[in-house]
Motif scaffolding. Structure first.
Motif, PDB file in Angstrom:
ATOM      1  N   THR A 129       2.867  12.713 -22.242  1.00 55.31           N
ATOM      2  CA  THR A 129       2.791  13.543 -21.032  1.00 55.31           C
ATOM      3  C   THR A 129       2.687  15.036 -21.346  1.00 55.31           C
ATOM      4  O   THR A 129       1.988  15.765 -20.651  1.00 55.31           O
ATOM      5  CB  THR A 129       4.013  13.324 -20.116  1.00 55.31           C
ATOM      6  N   HIS A 130       3.401  15.503 -22.391  1.00 55.47           N
ATOM      7  CA  HIS A 130       3.344  16.941 -22.709  1.00 55.47           C
ATOM      8  C   HIS A 130       3.960  17.225 -24.069  1.00 55.47           C
ATOM      9  O   HIS A 130       4.628  16.376 -24.653  1.00 55.47           O
ATOM     10  CB  HIS A 130       4.016  17.776 -21.622  1.00 55.47           C
ATOM     11  N   PHE A 131       3.744  18.464 -24.522  1.00 56.42           N
ATOM     12  CA  PHE A 131       4.120  18.824 -25.885  1.00 56.42           C
ATOM     13  C   PHE A 131       5.530  19.430 -25.949  1.00 56.42           C
ATOM     14  O   PHE A 131       5.714  20.596 -26.268  1.00 56.42           O
ATOM     15  CB  PHE A 131       3.086  19.791 -26.474  1.00 56.42           C
ATOM     16  N   HIS A 132       6.527  18.632 -25.607  1.00 59.37           N
ATOM     17  CA  HIS A 132       7.922  19.008 -25.854  1.00 59.37           C
ATOM     18  C   HIS A 132       8.522  17.951 -26.775  1.00 59.37           C
ATOM     19  O   HIS A 132       8.243  16.755 -26.625  1.00 59.37           O
ATOM     20  CB  HIS A 132       8.725  19.091 -24.546  1.00 59.37           C
ATOM     21  N   SER A 133       9.377  18.408 -27.702  1.00 61.16           N
ATOM     22  CA  SER A 133       9.788  17.519 -28.791  1.00 61.16           C
ATOM     23  C   SER A 133      10.559  16.289 -28.316  1.00 61.16           C
ATOM     24  O   SER A 133      10.528  15.250 -28.962  1.00 61.16           O
ATOM     25  CB  SER A 133      10.610  18.290 -29.821  1.00 61.16           C
ATOM     26  N   ASP A 134      11.249  16.403 -27.162  1.00 66.75           N
ATOM     27  CA  ASP A 134      11.974  15.209 -26.703  1.00 66.75           C
ATOM     28  C   ASP A 134      11.004  14.158 -26.156  1.00 66.75           C
ATOM     29  O   ASP A 134      11.413  13.040 -25.844  1.00 66.75           O
ATOM     30  CB  ASP A 134      13.053  15.569 -25.665  1.00 66.75           C
ATOM     31  N   HIS A 135       9.722  14.503 -26.060  1.00 67.51           N
ATOM     32  CA  HIS A 135       8.719  13.529 -25.600  1.00 67.51           C
ATOM     33  C   HIS A 135       7.793  13.080 -26.733  1.00 67.51           C
ATOM     34  O   HIS A 135       7.390  11.929 -26.776  1.00 67.51           O
ATOM     35  CB  HIS A 135       7.908  14.108 -24.437  1.00 67.51           C
ATOM     36  N   TYR A 136       7.453  14.029 -27.654  1.00 64.69           N
ATOM     37  CA  TYR A 136       6.564  13.615 -28.746  1.00 64.69           C
ATOM     38  C   TYR A 136       7.349  13.216 -29.999  1.00 64.69           C
ATOM     39  O   TYR A 136       6.753  12.805 -30.999  1.00 64.69           O
ATOM     40  CB  TYR A 136       5.528  14.694 -29.072  1.00 64.69           C
ATOM     41  N   ASN A 190       2.917  20.755 -13.406  1.00 65.16           N
ATOM     42  CA  ASN A 190       3.644  21.976 -13.031  1.00 65.16           C
ATOM     43  C   ASN A 190       4.918  22.112 -13.867  1.00 65.16           C
ATOM     44  O   ASN A 190       5.977  22.478 -13.370  1.00 65.16           O
ATOM     45  CB  ASN A 190       3.982  21.930 -11.523  1.00 65.16           C
ATOM     46  N   HIS A 191       4.793  21.794 -15.166  1.00 59.21           N
ATOM     47  CA  HIS A 191       5.932  21.892 -16.099  1.00 59.21           C
ATOM     48  C   HIS A 191       5.519  22.919 -17.149  1.00 59.21           C
ATOM     49  O   HIS A 191       5.468  24.099 -16.832  1.00 59.21           O
ATOM     50  CB  HIS A 191       6.214  20.490 -16.654  1.00 59.21           C
ATOM     51  N   CYS A 192       5.167  22.517 -18.358  1.00 65.48           N
ATOM     52  CA  CYS A 192       4.673  23.482 -19.350  1.00 65.48           C
ATOM     53  C   CYS A 192       3.150  23.346 -19.442  1.00 65.48           C
ATOM     54  O   CYS A 192       2.580  22.401 -18.898  1.00 65.48           O
ATOM     55  CB  CYS A 192       5.326  23.211 -20.704  1.00 65.48           C
ATOM     56  N   GLY A 199       6.490  12.093 -16.371  1.00 64.32           N
ATOM     57  CA  GLY A 199       6.862  12.864 -17.562  1.00 64.32           C
ATOM     58  C   GLY A 199       7.954  13.836 -17.144  1.00 64.32           C
ATOM     59  O   GLY A 199       8.898  13.450 -16.457  1.00 64.32           O
ATOM     60  N   ASP A 200       7.844  15.110 -17.537  1.00 57.83           N
ATOM     61  CA  ASP A 200       8.694  16.157 -16.963  1.00 57.83           C
ATOM     62  C   ASP A 200       7.842  16.889 -15.941  1.00 57.83           C
ATOM     63  O   ASP A 200       6.684  17.202 -16.217  1.00 57.83           O
ATOM     64  CB  ASP A 200       9.126  17.159 -18.038  1.00 57.83           C
ATOM     65  N   PHE A 201       8.392  17.179 -14.774  1.00 58.58           N
ATOM     66  CA  PHE A 201       7.575  17.893 -13.781  1.00 58.58           C
ATOM     67  C   PHE A 201       8.435  18.715 -12.839  1.00 58.58           C
ATOM     68  O   PHE A 201       9.631  18.482 -12.712  1.00 58.58           O
ATOM     69  CB  PHE A 201       6.688  16.919 -13.008  1.00 58.58           C
TER      70      PHE A 201
HETATM   71 ZN   LIG Z   1       9.407  19.041 -21.047  1.00 60.39          ZN
END
Ligand SMILES: [Zn+2]
Length: 405
Positions: free
Chosen positions: A26-33, A88-90, A109-111
């Motif tokens: 969903t996005h490039f934050h370490s808790d997701h990738y 609408n997150h990063c 994801g995160d939003f």
């Molecule tokens: Zn995030």
């Protein structure tokens, strides 16, 4: 995730998952990738173009495993289709809307939920059978303000600090709760200080995210933004012309500095300023995080409080302006520090509005799911939102072009 056999979202930390062949990010934050690295060979990774460039550049994942998908287009991928919608997150963050013959699944994801999500052509007036929901702030205590209001308030503080010699003294005299004794001491010490000089403004960010805060401030005061080389390298992946236009590699030319969130503490600000004296004489730091929000007691500061959905939607707007900006403990007239309720996750009110404006079959929380008691507390709200939709015999109406709930 039970969408189609073989599909996983933000699930890299487990390495190769049996029977999974399509990995969505969903996005490039370490808790997701987390778990992705240059040794990744377990399957194709589907993501937005910005995220794809970041994964290749920062994590050195081989391009042969990256499938960069366009935004807002229904892409057929065999037995299902997927549409990427701005989260609408990063930068680069997306919601994934998966559609099979029999069901529609939305993974947030995160939003930060906004009316634009509801009015998106792929979502408007359509039922979502399963909603995988970012429940980071799913508690009444997190009814924090609208992002744009917080950015404006910080920009206004910077504008006044840089143009009005007396403003620093006025804002430092604002009392934060329970801090009066300290403030008196600070005020006594202030009278002995020298002229405050030119202001250096620093904004805490993650590797990506929270750039809007720095952009808002820089535009308001007509300044450039300095970011260290590692951050500028990351920003090349964003291909954001507004940010590119404001960025500079010269810390003296850029009056607004982007630094990592951990660097913003009262005790580190003075040391940071020392590097840039005498060009700058004073420093103000902003630490943006949703956790900074302190709710009025009446607004469910206790976990048991259960206000009605109507109350949350109609009364919990949480207005915020420059007059709400109170320097944090330890601030002085020339070294100032603010914890600000700026969040790139949905506030509790955003979640409530979003989930009562969308026809939803079932909600699966994705954050704070570690204990039965937090899951039970979240379930209470899912049920309340469901009851509200039944009461409305449908959903709350959201107008095209509406920017606020
Ligand atoms: Zn995030």
């Amino acid at each position: 995730m039970n969408i189609e056999p073989g599909v996983a979202v933000d699930a890299f930390r487990f390495g190769a998952v049996p029977n999974i062949s399509m990995y969505f990010l969903t996005h490039f934050h370490s808790d997701h990738y987390g778990g992705l690295s240059q040794t990744w060979t377990h399957g194709k990774i589907y993501c937005s173009e910005v995220t794809g460039r970041l994964v290749m550049q920062q994590l050195r994942v081989s391009p042969e495993f990256i499938v960069m998908l366009p935004m807002n287009e229904r892409i057929e991928l065999g037995k299902f289709a997927v549409t990427l919608i701005d989260a609408n997150h990063c930068p680069g963050s997306v919601l994934f809307l998966f559609e099979t013959r029999s069901q529609r699944i939305l993974h947030t994801g995160d939003f930060r939920a906004s009316p634009a999500h509801i009015t998106h052509p792929s979502i408007r007036n359509k039922r979502v059978d399963s909603l995988y929901l970012d429940t980071t702030y799913l508690s009444p205590r997190y009814a924090f303000p609208h992002q744009a209001d917080v950015v404006d308030a910080c920009a206004e503080v910077c504008y006044k600090l840089t143009r009005d010699d007396k403003f620093a003294r006025r804002i430092i005299s604002r009392k934060s709760d329970g801090n009066q004794g300290l403030m008196k001491k600070l005020l006594a010490s202030i009278t002995k200080q020298d002229a405050i000089g030119r202001w250096l403004i620093i904004v805490g960010t993650y590797s990506i995210g929270k750039e809007r805060m720095a952009i808002g401030i820089a535009k308001k005061i007509g300044a450039k933004i300095f970011a260290p080389p590692n951050k500028r390298r990351i920003y090349t992946c964003l291909q954001d012309p507004v940010l590119d236009d404001l960025l500079t590699s010269d810390p003296l030319e850029g009056q607004v500095h982007l630094v990592s969130l951990q660097e913003i503490r009262p005790d580190t600000l003075s040391a940071y300023l020392e590097h840039f004296k005498p060009h700058y004489g004073s420093i103000v730091g902003f630490r943006p995080t949703g956790w900074a929000y302190k709710p009025p007691i009446a607004r469910g500061a206790t976990p048991k409080a259960t206000p009605s959905v109507e109350t949350i939607i109609n009364l919990w707007h949480s207005p915020f302006s420059e007059s709400d900006m109170i320097p944090s403990r330890g601030s002085t007239e020339s070294v100032m520090y603010f914890d600000i309720p700026y969040s790139e996750h949905s506030s509790f009110r955003d979640l409530t509005c979003f989930c009562t404006s969308l026809l939803i079959g079932r909600i699966i929380p994705t954050v704070n799911v570690g204990t039965q008691s937090t899951r039970d507390q979240m379930r209470v709200w899912f049920d309340k939102w469901g009851a509200e939709r039944r009461k409305l015999a449908g959903v709350r109406k959201v107008a095209d072009g509406q920017t606020r709930w």
